[in-house]
Design an enzyme around this catalytic site. Structure first.
Site, PDB file in Angstrom:
ATOM      1  N   HIS A  72     -10.338  -6.884  -1.856  1.00 18.18           N
ATOM      2  CA  HIS A  72     -11.409  -6.721  -0.862  1.00 18.18           C
ATOM      3  C   HIS A  72     -12.580  -6.049  -1.580  1.00 18.18           C
ATOM      4  CE1 HIS A  72      -8.846  -8.040   2.362  1.00 18.18           C
ATOM      5  NE2 HIS A  72      -7.941  -7.130   2.070  1.00 18.18           N
ATOM      6  N   ASN A 111       2.042  -5.012  -3.309  1.00 15.12           N
ATOM      7  CA  ASN A 111       0.656  -5.396  -2.996  1.00 15.12           C
ATOM      8  C   ASN A 111      -0.171  -4.162  -2.627  1.00 15.12           C
ATOM      9  OD1 ASN A 111      -1.217  -7.621  -2.385  1.00 15.12           O
ATOM     10  ND2 ASN A 111      -1.026  -7.023  -0.236  1.00 15.12           N
ATOM     11  N   ASP A 134     -12.026 -11.256  -0.776  1.00 14.97           N
ATOM     12  CA  ASP A 134     -13.310 -11.498  -0.103  1.00 14.97           C
ATOM     13  C   ASP A 134     -14.354 -10.589  -0.754  1.00 14.97           C
ATOM     14  OD1 ASP A 134     -12.453  -9.088   1.157  1.00 14.97           O
ATOM     15  OD2 ASP A 134     -12.054 -10.084   3.066  1.00 14.97           O
ATOM     16  N   GLU A 176       0.804  -1.245   0.000  1.00 11.84           N
ATOM     17  CA  GLU A 176       0.000   0.000   0.000  1.00 11.84           C
ATOM     18  C   GLU A 176       0.829   1.284   0.000  1.00 11.84           C
ATOM     19  OE1 GLU A 176      -2.638  -0.512   3.335  1.00 11.84           O
ATOM     20  OE2 GLU A 176      -3.633  -2.230   2.433  1.00 11.84           O
ATOM     21  N   GLU A 201      -5.878 -11.099  -1.420  1.00 10.93           N
ATOM     22  CA  GLU A 201      -6.695 -10.935  -0.211  1.00 10.93           C
ATOM     23  C   GLU A 201      -8.176 -10.929  -0.578  1.00 10.93           C
ATOM     24  OE1 GLU A 201      -5.375  -7.649   2.254  1.00 10.93           O
ATOM     25  OE2 GLU A 201      -3.307  -7.880   1.623  1.00 10.93           O
TER      26      GLU A 201
HETATM   27  C1  GLA Z   1      -4.875  -4.948   4.185  1.00 10.95           C
HETATM   28  C2  GLA Z   1      -3.594  -5.648   4.550  1.00 10.95           C
HETATM   29  C3  GLA Z   1      -3.847  -6.974   5.214  1.00 10.95           C
HETATM   30  C4  GLA Z   1      -4.967  -6.910   6.222  1.00 10.95           C
HETATM   31  C5  GLA Z   1      -6.181  -6.352   5.569  1.00 10.95           C
HETATM   32  C6  GLA Z   1      -7.329  -6.281   6.522  1.00 10.95           C
HETATM   33  O1  GLA Z   1      -5.436  -5.348   3.047  1.00 10.95           O
HETATM   34  O2  GLA Z   1      -2.752  -5.850   3.464  1.00 10.95           O
HETATM   35  O3  GLA Z   1      -2.697  -7.396   5.840  1.00 10.95           O
HETATM   36  O4  GLA Z   1      -4.569  -6.131   7.302  1.00 10.95           O
HETATM   37  O5  GLA Z   1      -5.889  -5.050   5.137  1.00 10.95           O
HETATM   38  O6  GLA Z   1      -7.451  -7.394   7.303  1.00 10.95           O
END
Ligand code: GLA
Length: 374
Positions: free
Chosen positions: A256, A221, A287, A176, A285
């Site tokens: 996400h 990422n 979901d 990030e 990640e």
């Molecule tokens: C971000 C981070 C993860 C996690 C998610 C929320 O996406 O990269 O490590 O903390 O937030 O769970």
């Protein structure tokens, strides 16, 4: 009163009770109860393993933590062939105070993966969040100098990556770092890494990681990585790094998402855009919330229509991932089942969400069937 005092009457009563129970069981079977039971257990046996279904495409992973490796062990061992530590490899977990490394929790996850022949994605080395405050200060509590922070970064990365050399196959080296917009440049300026070291902290992190394990795949990422404007900025960052010869091998699209965002076309366009740089792409990640982003309401149970929409979203997204298997080298869910998900506290604290493909009872949801039947 002991058994011996039951006598003949007691024996006759027990016999009657036995026949009554037998009759009840027979009625239940005749009316379909037995058959239903059989159907349910047959269904259980037929649940295919996700990773096996996807063996010709890419590894399928899950983020796990110190609790779920016990509580969700059956699902983890059956369905996934890649693990990511949800928090256990983050800076604050591994080096909470200067020079005191604690690897036990991370080790337990790596060991579970190794026992089952699974891959491990390392997550994450350099991030503005979940990093202790001491990292950015000197011994007197003043802001650390660029030299001091670079030294700490190198030490941390070298220690962690070397420990798992050859065992963690891919690292989210920097998490990030790109801005959500607003400023002149493409980097997030509210990160202490950026403020103290300057924009080259990203390149430095990749170089340190590569030195510590030349065989590991190194990823950048980020979230909103399929948003057209943000993906332009991520693209610029990656292009710059590649042009400088920095060892970056892939981009992690966090994923996400929710039942109304993003479109499958948008996801595919971003994948192809990153791939045009010669990089691998992983969904790191995944979901899918049953709440659109602007919906801050609560629900007591997951409504059927939202679960249906969620299942369709999962299906269309996995169609995109499969179609792009030449560059998509991994898809990881952010969690295992709906009973334990960070979405219960984000973006609304204490609001139940149901974003994964296994339900709160660890059973496959409609979303699961949509991604295994194709
Ligand atoms: C971000 C981070 C993860 C996690 C998610 C929320 O996406 O990269 O490590 O903390 O937030 O769970």
């Amino acid at each position: 009163m002991g058994c011996a005092s039951y006598g003949k009457e007691g024996f006759v009563m027990k016999k009657h009770l036995f026949y009554l129970l037998l009759a009840l069981v027979m009625i239940w079977c005749i009316t379909g109860g037995c058959q239903q039971e059989e159907e349910i257990s047959a269904l259980h046996k037929e649940v295919p393993a996700l990773a096996e279904v996807y063996q010709d495409f890419f590894p399928v992973g899950a983020a796990v933590n110190s609790w779920t490796i016990e509580s969700h062990k059956d699902l983890i061992e059956k369905h996934f062939n890649s693990l990511t530590a949800e928090n256990e490899m983050k800076f604050e977990s591994i080096q909470r105070s200067p020079g005191k490394y604690t690897f036990e929790r991370a080790d337990a996850i790596v060991e579970l993966a190794e026992k089952n022949g699974m891959l491990v994605r390392g997550h994450t080395l350099v991030w503005h969040s979940q990093t202790p405050a001491w990292v950015f200060k000197d011994e007197k509590g003043r802001p650390a100098s660029r030299e001091l922070l670079l030294k700490r970064m190198e030490e941390h990365i070298t220690t962690v990556v070397s420990r798992y050399r050859g065992r963690v196959y891919a690292w989210d080296v920097v998490n990030e770092a790109v801005t959500d917009g607003g400023g002149p440049g493409y980097l997030r300026t509210d990160s202490p890494w950026y403020r103290i070291i300057g924009p080259d902290y990203i390149a430095q992190a990749f170089i340190f990681a590569h030195r510590a394990d030349p065989g590991a795949k190194l990823f950048y990422n980020d979230y909103s990585a399929v948003d057209p404007a943000k993906s332009d900025r991520i693209y610029r960052l990656l292009k710059d790094l590649l042009e400088q010869g920095v060892p970056v091998h892939g981009v992690g699209i966090q994923g996400h998402w929710d039942i109304s965002y993003p479109s499958a076309n948008q996801v595919e366009a971003a994948i192809r855009k990153y791939a045009s740089l010669g990089l691998e792409v992983q969904i790191t990640e995944l979901d899918i919330s049953v709440f659109p982003w602007s919906d801050r309401g609560h629900l007591r149970a997951a409504p059927k229509n939202r679960l249906r929409t969620q299942a369709q979203r999962y299906r269309e997204l996995f169609e995109v991932f499969r179609r792009n298997k030449d560059v998509v080298t991994g898809v990881t869910f952010w969690g295992v089942a709906d009973d334990r998900t960070w979405k219960d506290n984000f973006p609304v604290r204490g609001r139940k969400d149901w974003p994964l493909v296994f339900d709160e009872e660890h059973q496959p949801k409609a979303a699961f069937w949509e991604i295994v039947n194709f």
